[in-house]
Enzyme design. Sequence first.
Site, short mmCIF file in Angstrom:
data_model
loop_
_atom_site.label_atom_id
_atom_site.label_comp_id
_atom_site.label_asym_id
_atom_site.label_seq_id
_atom_site.Cartn_x
_atom_site.Cartn_y
_atom_site.Cartn_z
N ALA A 27 -13.09 -43.30 16.13
CA ALA A 27 -12.65 -44.65 15.79
C ALA A 27 -13.83 -45.51 15.39
O ALA A 27 -14.99 -45.14 15.62
CB ALA A 27 -11.92 -45.27 16.98
N GLY A 58 -10.56 -40.24 17.93
CA GLY A 58 -9.42 -40.42 17.04
C GLY A 58 -9.38 -39.39 15.93
O GLY A 58 -8.31 -39.11 15.37
N GLU A 92 -7.63 -36.51 17.48
CA GLU A 92 -6.23 -36.91 17.65
C GLU A 92 -5.48 -36.84 16.32
O GLU A 92 -4.32 -36.42 16.27
CB GLU A 92 -6.17 -38.33 18.24
CG GLU A 92 -6.62 -38.37 19.70
CD GLU A 92 -6.67 -39.78 20.26
OE1 GLU A 92 -6.09 -40.01 21.33
OE2 GLU A 92 -7.28 -40.65 19.62
N GLU A 150 -14.31 -40.33 24.27
CA GLU A 150 -14.01 -41.73 24.63
C GLU A 150 -14.50 -42.10 26.03
O GLU A 150 -14.82 -43.25 26.30
CB GLU A 150 -12.50 -41.98 24.53
CG GLU A 150 -11.94 -41.97 23.12
CD GLU A 150 -11.46 -40.60 22.68
OE1 GLU A 150 -10.71 -40.52 21.70
OE2 GLU A 150 -11.85 -39.59 23.32
#
Length: 701
Positions: free
Chosen positions: A63, A107, A110, A130
Amino acid sequence: MSDLVHYSTQQNIAVLTIDNPPVNALSSGVPEGIEAGLKRALADDSIVGIVLIGEGRTFIAGADIREFGRMASGQLAVTDTLQRVLTALEDSPKPVVAALHGTALGGGLETAMACHWRVAMPTARVGQPEVNLGLIPGAGGTQRLPRLCGINRAAEICATGRMVGATEALEMGVLDKIVEGKLLDGGIDFALDQAAQGNPPRKVRELQDRLDHGQDSSPAPEQLKQLLAHKSRGMTAPQRCIEAVELAGTLPFDEALKSEGEIFRECLQSDQSQALIHIFFGERIVAKVPGLPKDLPHRTIERAAVIGAGTMGTGIAMTYLNAGIPVVLKEIDSEPLQRGVERIRSTYEKARAKGRISAEQFDTLLALLTPTTEYGDLANADILVEAVFEGMDLKKRVFAEMDAVAKPSAILASNTSTLDIDEIASATSRPESVIGHHFFSPANIMKLLEIVRGQQTSDEVIATSMGLARRLKKVAVLVGNCFGFLGNRMFEPYLREAQFLLEEGATVEQVDRALHNFGMAMGPLAVSDLAGIDVSWRIREEIKDSIPADIRHPLVLPKLYELGRYGQKTSAGWYRYDGRTPVADPEVENLIVQTGLDAGIEQRTFDDQEIVERIIYALINEGARVLTDHIAQRSVDIDIAYVYGYGFPAWRGGPMKHGDLTGLSKICQRVEEFHQQHGSLWEPAPLLQELSKSGGTFSEN
């Protein structure tokens, strides 16, 4: 389509290429671009499959961390857009293949797991890091990952943040194929194969057969929690990661996904996440020197010399050797020189035995080392680093000798931890080329490099030093010149208050335990033993004439020095040592008690909170003075120095960020109370008082 995601077609396959340099972060516009490309592909009857790939050096590295602050403040919806896009990818009636190279992290992984299949280059790595920012995966990572590799492995990957190589990821089920040729061609071929089979696309959220604790070697969640309670002491995010992954085995996907989002938001709002994000950006901020032009030329550093083959000198030499820079190591005579060379050889032999370096690397590293007892052998060095005992007369003599043999363009650097760089530079004919390079022990391991500029140090030498630090894989913090510079100037009141607490009735073990429980890597007295009580004594001797006679000073440490208790090096200091294991010593406890009584110091008991406040608030108060005196350029410089050099817990953000998160008005009030109780050493710093009244923060300075 977004400018950040390009659409093209090959062989009836739509190719969505993420192009958001440098690391294809999922910043605003990228999820929307993927969504638009997906809709376009689904609307085109000629398209039979979709490949999602990254431009440049990586797939998606995660991210955009800059957006986390906006999320925490409510300015940006928490992962809502990304969740919508990932659901759309997974619900695509046409097969979607993620083609991975470089890294697919956070992300990025993901996103890849929301695709139906994943192919990757052999060098690709995946992970959910994270946790290193005090967070859990917030876009399905804790729910899709266990459906691919099992709960045990998913919990371990999420809670530790480790990256997984392509081969392991294939074995555990996260990847479906490793592509040996061109990645895009491999992705297109895989998508065409899936389309030709005519089977419905595989939705990861619907997989159930791997949702058990698995037969792999990863520890079960409960065992992992216990392991991380020790390894990640004080951090809450690792435990929350495990908690979220476990939900995959007990709740339907949609319910577990909702719970994951709730946990993510709780973590995002936490002080720990704010602190860790502060450190993440801080490491990048400290590399930038205000007022220093970006295009400033650097001096060439191709050869180095280190003067002094003791523990610090050999550690510094290995730092240069590890960076591939040849080193001439000088000592005054052959015996200490040989001991230094053997220390370096032994370190590399242990690394070779553990598989950290190959036999070829071992030979290469030692071939870069040239031991000598002659100053003339230093003549070709581009940088000469002094690493002798902490005494001004000795250092000035060494610098005069370095100056006499060094070539005109050479940088002369001192590893002094406390002494005046300008006075050291006065022994040379080139003060503009003199700078402090304060490494932290062990120098070949510790990440911090405190770079000390003197009044006449040139900008070119500063810029060269900052660039060199990156080559040496150090985090450099540029500081001003005063006794102790940034780190040790602040450490003095930190260690001082620890000793005063002993004189007033606390025990060595209690003080160290309280600071260890606070999150410090070691308690202050254990640090004193590690650094050497003789070193502390010698430093104090250097400045004893400048210390006012009416100022309280520690009484026990000089007595330990007189007893020859120098710390770990003599197996006795504040503790006795069985190897490196500290053991409480009744002899020291009796010495402390008797010293306090002889000095007429009132004895009492302390709770851990008061011990922590007394020591940590002294650190913060001195940090405020360091900022006012412009020894540190910014408060984040202090935080980075203390996290990387002094074992301050990153999840508290460093001392100044910890002060901000605690509340400066609360800290100032407590400092004023200590001032009334303990006198002038506790006078509140003007900056602390000012920010307390205005509601400001150190982070603004």
